[in-house]
Motif scaffolding. Structure first.
Motif, PDB file in Angstrom:
ATOM      1  N   MET A  15       9.153  16.093 -16.485  1.00 48.67           N
ATOM      2  CA  MET A  15       9.321  15.486 -17.339  1.00 48.67           C
ATOM      3  C   MET A  15       7.825  15.611 -18.117  1.00 48.67           C
ATOM      4  SD  MET A  15      12.497  13.940 -17.943  1.00 48.67           S
ATOM      5  CE  MET A  15      13.342  14.248 -16.390  1.00 48.67           C
ATOM      6  N   ARG A  16       6.662  15.168 -17.335  1.00 51.10           N
ATOM      7  CA  ARG A  16       5.727  15.619 -18.016  1.00 51.10           C
ATOM      8  C   ARG A  16       4.931  16.380 -19.073  1.00 51.10           C
ATOM      9  NH1 ARG A  16      -0.089  13.912 -14.411  1.00 51.10           N
ATOM     10  NH2 ARG A  16      -0.947  14.150 -16.425  1.00 51.10           N
ATOM     11  N   ALA A  17       5.644  17.224 -18.077  1.00 52.98           N
ATOM     12  CA  ALA A  17       4.871  19.506 -18.444  1.00 52.98           C
ATOM     13  C   ALA A  17       6.079  19.294 -20.361  1.00 52.98           C
ATOM     14  CB  ALA A  17       5.486  19.914 -17.929  1.00 52.98           C
ATOM     15  N   ASP A  18       7.538  18.123 -20.286  1.00 49.32           N
ATOM     16  CA  ASP A  18       8.283  19.077 -21.236  1.00 49.32           C
ATOM     17  C   ASP A  18       7.232  17.635 -22.481  1.00 49.32           C
ATOM     18  OD1 ASP A  18       9.987  20.113 -20.188  1.00 49.32           O
ATOM     19  OD2 ASP A  18      11.122  18.674 -19.561  1.00 49.32           O
ATOM     20  N   LYS A  19       6.352  16.661 -22.345  1.00 47.90           N
ATOM     21  CA  LYS A  19       6.010  15.565 -23.280  1.00 47.90           C
ATOM     22  C   LYS A  19       5.015  16.623 -23.671  1.00 47.90           C
ATOM     23  CE  LYS A  19       7.272  11.141 -21.658  1.00 47.90           C
ATOM     24  NZ  LYS A  19       7.774  10.152 -21.122  1.00 47.90           N
ATOM     25  N   VAL A  20       3.480  17.802 -22.899  1.00 47.92           N
ATOM     26  CA  VAL A  20       2.785  17.712 -23.406  1.00 47.92           C
ATOM     27  C   VAL A  20       2.997  18.992 -23.535  1.00 47.92           C
ATOM     28  CG1 VAL A  20       1.394  19.577 -22.154  1.00 47.92           C
ATOM     29  CG2 VAL A  20       1.598  17.552 -21.533  1.00 47.92           C
ATOM     30  N   THR A  21       4.181  19.754 -23.552  1.00 48.92           N
ATOM     31  CA  THR A  21       5.111  21.266 -24.580  1.00 48.92           C
ATOM     32  C   THR A  21       5.474  20.509 -26.178  1.00 48.92           C
ATOM     33  OG1 THR A  21       5.404  22.232 -22.387  1.00 48.92           O
ATOM     34  CG2 THR A  21       6.689  22.848 -24.784  1.00 48.92           C
ATOM     35  N   ARG A  22       6.279  19.134 -26.208  1.00 49.43           N
ATOM     36  CA  ARG A  22       6.050  18.867 -27.364  1.00 49.43           C
ATOM     37  C   ARG A  22       5.060  18.373 -28.190  1.00 49.43           C
ATOM     38  NH1 ARG A  22      11.527  15.627 -25.124  1.00 49.43           N
ATOM     39  NH2 ARG A  22       9.438  14.841 -24.443  1.00 49.43           N
ATOM     40  N   LEU A  23       4.387  17.529 -27.854  1.00 48.31           N
ATOM     41  CA  LEU A  23       3.243  17.171 -27.710  1.00 48.31           C
ATOM     42  C   LEU A  23       2.134  18.517 -28.506  1.00 48.31           C
ATOM     43  CD1 LEU A  23       0.653  15.388 -29.387  1.00 48.31           C
ATOM     44  CD2 LEU A  23       0.076  14.959 -26.779  1.00 48.31           C
TER      45      LEU A  23
END
Length: 79
Positions: A1-9
């Motif tokens: 999930m953390r990777a998804d947040k970084v990608t969105r950011l």
């Protein structure tokens, strides 16, 4: 999930940067911002290369400092 947040950011930052460059940044400053974007992308590529290199190691192998397997050229930052 953390990777998804970084990608969105990163995607959001990229969109904001493109909007600012297109609408508010004078032409003389654009090259500097495009160079910074390139640097950010090169940094991400370096992170990906390191992650790929870690997958090549056998399970249980622990090298504290191993040189990266790929070498990138230098970047000219002169005017």
């Amino acid at each position: 999930m953390r990777a998804d947040k970084v990608t969105r950011l990163l995607n959001s930052l990229s969109e904001v940067q493109e909007t600012l460059v297109a609408e508010f940044i004078p032409a003389g400053a654009r090259s500097h911002f495009l160079a910074s974007r390139r640097e950010a992308l090169l940094g991400l590529r370096s992170l990906l290369d390191a992650a790929i290199d870690r997958t090549k190691k056998p399970l249980g192998a622990t090298d504290k400092k191993s040189p990266p397997s790929r070498s990138r050229g230098s970047i000219d930052i002169s005017d």
